[in-house]
Design an enzyme around this catalytic site. Structure first.
Site, PDB file in Angstrom:
ATOM      1  N   GLY A 285     -32.544 -52.542 -35.500  1.00 42.21           N
ATOM      2  CA  GLY A 285     -31.158 -53.105 -35.119  1.00 42.21           C
ATOM      3  C   GLY A 285     -30.802 -54.540 -35.503  1.00 42.21           C
TER       4      GLY A 285
ATOM      5  N   ASP B 294     -32.278 -57.689 -31.873  1.00 38.16           N
ATOM      6  CA  ASP B 294     -30.953 -57.447 -31.363  1.00 38.16           C
ATOM      7  C   ASP B 294     -30.245 -57.632 -29.757  1.00 38.16           C
ATOM      8  OD1 ASP B 294     -32.406 -55.077 -30.941  1.00 38.16           O
ATOM      9  OD2 ASP B 294     -31.133 -53.799 -31.664  1.00 38.16           O
TER      10      ASP B 294
ATOM     11  N   ASP C 174     -33.414 -55.700 -23.486  1.00 34.55           N
ATOM     12  CA  ASP C 174     -33.061 -55.011 -22.397  1.00 34.55           C
ATOM     13  C   ASP C 174     -33.976 -54.920 -21.212  1.00 34.55           C
ATOM     14  OD1 ASP C 174     -32.130 -53.219 -20.426  1.00 34.55           O
ATOM     15  OD2 ASP C 174     -32.125 -51.509 -21.756  1.00 34.55           O
TER      16      ASP C 174
ATOM     17  N   LYS D 211     -29.572 -58.422 -21.697  1.00 34.78           N
ATOM     18  CA  LYS D 211     -29.180 -57.863 -20.507  1.00 34.78           C
ATOM     19  C   LYS D 211     -29.952 -58.391 -19.185  1.00 34.78           C
ATOM     20  CE  LYS D 211     -27.937 -53.335 -22.638  1.00 34.78           C
ATOM     21  NZ  LYS D 211     -28.071 -51.993 -22.511  1.00 34.78           N
TER      22      LYS D 211
ATOM     23  N   PHE E 109     -23.964 -50.544 -21.971  1.00 30.25           N
ATOM     24  CA  PHE E 109     -24.279 -49.998 -23.451  1.00 30.25           C
ATOM     25  C   PHE E 109     -23.445 -50.510 -24.552  1.00 30.25           C
ATOM     26  CE2 PHE E 109     -25.379 -47.164 -26.713  1.00 30.25           C
ATOM     27  CZ  PHE E 109     -26.612 -47.159 -26.684  1.00 30.25           C
ATOM     28  N   VAL E 110     -24.152 -51.071 -25.578  1.00 24.40           N
ATOM     29  CA  VAL E 110     -23.102 -51.590 -26.533  1.00 24.40           C
ATOM     30  C   VAL E 110     -23.790 -51.210 -27.829  1.00 24.40           C
ATOM     31  CG1 VAL E 110     -22.634 -53.886 -25.201  1.00 24.40           C
ATOM     32  CG2 VAL E 110     -24.544 -53.759 -26.729  1.00 24.40           C
TER      33      VAL E 110
ATOM     34  N   ASP F   6     -27.067 -49.472 -32.598  1.00 22.83           N
ATOM     35  CA  ASP F   6     -26.619 -47.904 -32.522  1.00 22.83           C
ATOM     36  C   ASP F   6     -26.539 -47.276 -31.369  1.00 22.83           C
ATOM     37  OD1 ASP F   6     -29.523 -47.732 -32.062  1.00 22.83           O
ATOM     38  OD2 ASP F   6     -29.138 -45.535 -32.826  1.00 22.83           O
TER      39      ASP F   6
ATOM     40  N   ARG G   8     -24.067 -48.868 -36.395  1.00 26.91           N
ATOM     41  CA  ARG G   8     -24.652 -50.010 -36.831  1.00 26.91           C
ATOM     42  C   ARG G   8     -23.819 -50.808 -37.782  1.00 26.91           C
ATOM     43  NH1 ARG G   8     -30.116 -49.612 -35.067  1.00 26.91           N
ATOM     44  NH2 ARG G   8     -31.041 -47.826 -35.316  1.00 26.91           N
TER      45      ARG G   8
END
Ligand code: IMP
Length: 182
Positions: A51, A106, A109, A137, A158-159, A165, A171
């Protein structure tokens, strides 16, 4: 597929969230912060694949202190016990002993991945270990996971895009998109 700021990836639709211009400006700010904090040091960047590849490349272009870069990956494999998965960090053959390490993520979470990485690195005798993450997050903020440098704070959405991805796709997008419920 990209149509009027909407991206369709398999069964999900995503809408514009953070523009390429905003990302680029923030990346330069973060690099400047690193240039100040690591002046007269020679850090080792460890971008976590997959990521972080785009963020890492853009960020490191603006880093002016001498540095090394070693992309690493988390391998997860079924443990011998039924309790779940074991994860290890693979890819950096160089010794990290006595080095100033900067982990590039990246997105953080729950922070579980990062906690694993940090404990692995500390066991290798790094002099210092800090983390830079493009996104963070809410859950990670609640848990107080140590991320010194954060690009953008998110809630729970969710991004995708800019390295992130959905099921392997998205990506390549140069901006960040969030899941659209409509
Ligand atoms: P954590 O261990 O819960 O912090 O999860 C971190 C990893 O989950 C990230 O490195 C991503 O690969 C993935 N991830 C978490 N949230 C998202 C998201 O919104 N989009 C894409 N990947 C995500």
């Amino acid at each position: 597929m990209l149509v009027e700021n909407l991206v369709q990836l398999k069964d999900l639709t995503f809408k514009s969230f953070i523009s390429e211009e905003k990302i680029n400006a923030r990346v330069i700010e973060l690099a400047n912060q690193l240039n100040n904090d690591y002046v007269e040091k020679s850090p080792v960047f460890l971008p976590i694949l997959n990521g972080s590849f785009m963020f890492a490349a853009d960020l490191i272009k603006h880093v002016s202190v001498n540095c090394q870069v070693s992309f690493v990956k988390i391998s997860s494999y079924a443990g011998t016990q039924s309790t779940g998965q074991l994860k290890t960090l693979i890819g950096h053959e160089e010794s990290l002993f006595n080095q100033d390490v900067i982990v590039i993520e990246d997105i953080v979470d729950t922070g579980l991945t990062l906690e694993l990485i940090l404990s692995d690195l500390k066991a290798r005798g790094a002099k210092s270990v800090e983390t830079i993450s493009l996104l963070r997050k809410q859950k990670a903020r609640d848990k107080d996971v140590a991320v010194k440098y954060v690009g953008f704070e998110l809630d729970e959405q969710f991004v995708v895009g800019y390295g992130l991805d959905y099921d392997g796709l998205g990506r390549n997008l140069s901006a960040i998109y969030e899941q659209s419920m409509h």
